[in-house]
Design an enzyme around this catalytic site. Structure first.
Site, short mmCIF file in Angstrom:
data_model
loop_
_atom_site.label_atom_id
_atom_site.label_comp_id
_atom_site.label_asym_id
_atom_site.label_seq_id
_atom_site.Cartn_x
_atom_site.Cartn_y
_atom_site.Cartn_z
N GLU A 53 0.83 -1.20 0.00
CA GLU A 53 0.00 0.00 0.00
C GLU A 53 0.87 1.26 0.00
OE1 GLU A 53 -2.12 -3.04 2.74
OE2 GLU A 53 -0.10 -2.58 2.03
N CYS A 80 -2.63 -4.09 7.22
CA CYS A 80 -2.34 -4.28 8.64
C CYS A 80 -2.79 -3.07 9.44
CB CYS A 80 -0.85 -4.55 8.85
SG CYS A 80 0.23 -3.16 8.39
N ARG A 188 13.18 -25.88 -5.33
CA ARG A 188 13.98 -25.63 -4.13
C ARG A 188 14.09 -24.14 -3.85
NH1 ARG A 188 19.23 -29.67 -5.02
NH2 ARG A 188 18.11 -31.66 -4.75
N THR A 200 19.48 -40.86 2.84
CA THR A 200 19.60 -40.05 1.62
C THR A 200 20.86 -39.20 1.67
OG1 THR A 200 17.20 -39.96 1.35
CG2 THR A 200 18.48 -38.29 0.20
N ASP A 204 23.42 -40.52 -1.15
CA ASP A 204 23.43 -39.64 -2.32
C ASP A 204 24.43 -38.50 -2.19
OD1 ASP A 204 21.42 -41.26 -3.18
OD2 ASP A 204 19.82 -39.76 -3.05
N ARG A 211 21.68 -25.05 -7.96
CA ARG A 211 22.72 -24.80 -8.95
C ARG A 211 22.24 -24.94 -10.40
NH1 ARG A 211 23.11 -29.43 -6.42
NH2 ARG A 211 23.42 -31.40 -7.51
#
Length: 343
Positions: A53, A80, A188, A200, A204, A211
């Site tokens: 605003e 607000c 992400r 994981t 991994d 990236r």
């Protein structure tokens, strides 16, 4: 001729420009319209900065400022009525002389929750609520879930083979295509945090960065109950903040924090901690056991399942989704992405 809905949709487009920059505040857009002509526009650009605003009214050219009291203010979220990092937007609206405000949806957070609307109406302002309400709520679904459920908005994500396997128990398996990886890295960037489990992280050795896309890297979260994950993992490279939930101790060093949680109630403890840290959203990227745990606990909001063209005849079975509504399907390269919402 434009109507309330047309102008509100433009507000929502403006609001989305603040994506990734305003959290834990909501994304908000505003337009000032005089006789169907836009004379001011603005959006909440960054956390701690002026609200939509304020930017909207400040954008009005000098030759149009006399028109402000006779204009309609469109704002995608309730203004607000409290002092936070900035003064109340209701004060500015009233001081400007505006007598007609159109709002996309109510701000259900405890600091606002109808108080802005009540204040404007008490001062004689005509307020219209609920224009493009569903779209306005969808835009800030993370914000609303955070305040209403007292936890982050939870997105489950996994890729599975044609045979519905998510991976192998003892080696890393790449299932989704390069085209799909670009998309998932953008996912992400859209969230405040990204979460993986112990196996994981160890198997991994992911970076959990963006990236392959543009945007901010999310906070990295790993569940490491006994703090036994090797320090050489990419998650612990100190380049990006990483949170290590465990049952042993609390500790903190540069970009790496260990947070102890109760073993008996670890999921709720972890989510409560993230709520206290003002983390609005988390994307859960593995493993299958953790994703299934979120599903079984009913602690999720949407799931994104990538069904790949890769064949894997044995391995770890993909999670079983339940109480879900298929909302969208998308083809990316050779892969199909299915978007589910919790019912």
């Amino acid at each position: 001729m434009f109507n309330h809905s047309d102008f509100m949709l433009q507000c929502l487009e403006l609001a989305e420009k603040g994506k990734g920059a305003v959290a834990p505040n909501p994304m908000v857009g505003a337009l000032l319209v005089h006789n169907q002509e836009i004379i001011g526009e603005g959006y909440h650009e960054f956390y701690g900065g002026p609200h939509a605003e304020v930017n909207c009214l400040h954008s009005v050219k000098e030759e149009h400022r006399s028109l402000i009291p006779d204009s309609i203010l469109y704002v995608s979220l309730e203004p607000c009525n409290h002092t936070g990092k900035t003064p109340p937007c209701t004060d500015l609206i009233l001081a400007s002389g505006i007598r007609h405000v159109v709002i996309g949806c109510v701000d259900s957070s405890s600091t606002v929750n109808g108080q802005g609307i009540a204040r404007l109406r008490q001062e004689g302002v005509h307020v219209v609520i609920g224009v493009e309400e569903d779209n306005a709520i969808e835009l800030n679904k993370r914000f609303f879930t955070y305040h209403q459920c007292k936890r982050p908005y939870i997105i489950l994500k996994w890729a599975e083979s044609k045979e519905a396997y998510i991976g192998c128990p003892n080696r890393r398996v790449l299932l989704s295509s390069e085209e799909c990886n670009v998309v998932t890295h953008q996912w992400r960037a859209d969230e405040a945090a990204i979460w993986v489990g112990y196996h994981t992280a160890k198997l991994d050795n992911p970076h959990l960065t963006v990236r392959h896309s543009k945007g901010n890297n999310p906070l990295r979260i790993v569940y490491d109950s006994d703090l036994s994950l090797p320090n050489e993992l990419n998650l612990f490279d100190h380049q990006i903040p990483t949170l290590r939930f465990n049952h042993i101790r609390n500790s903190e060093e540069e970009n790496l924090s260990a947070v102890q949680v109760n073993e008996e109630n670890s999921l709720q403890d972890m989510l409560h901690y993230l709520y206290q840290q003002h983390i609005l959203s988390v994307i859960i990227e593995g493993g299958a056991k953790w994703i299934q745990h979120f599903i079984d606990q009913g602690c999720w909001d949407e799931a994104r399942v990538i069904r790949t063209a890769t064949s894997l005849t044995q391995g770890v079975k993909a999670p079983t989704i339940k109480n879900a509504l298929l909302a969208q399907e998308l083809t990316v390269g050779p892969d199909q992405i299915y978007f589910y919402k919790k019912q």
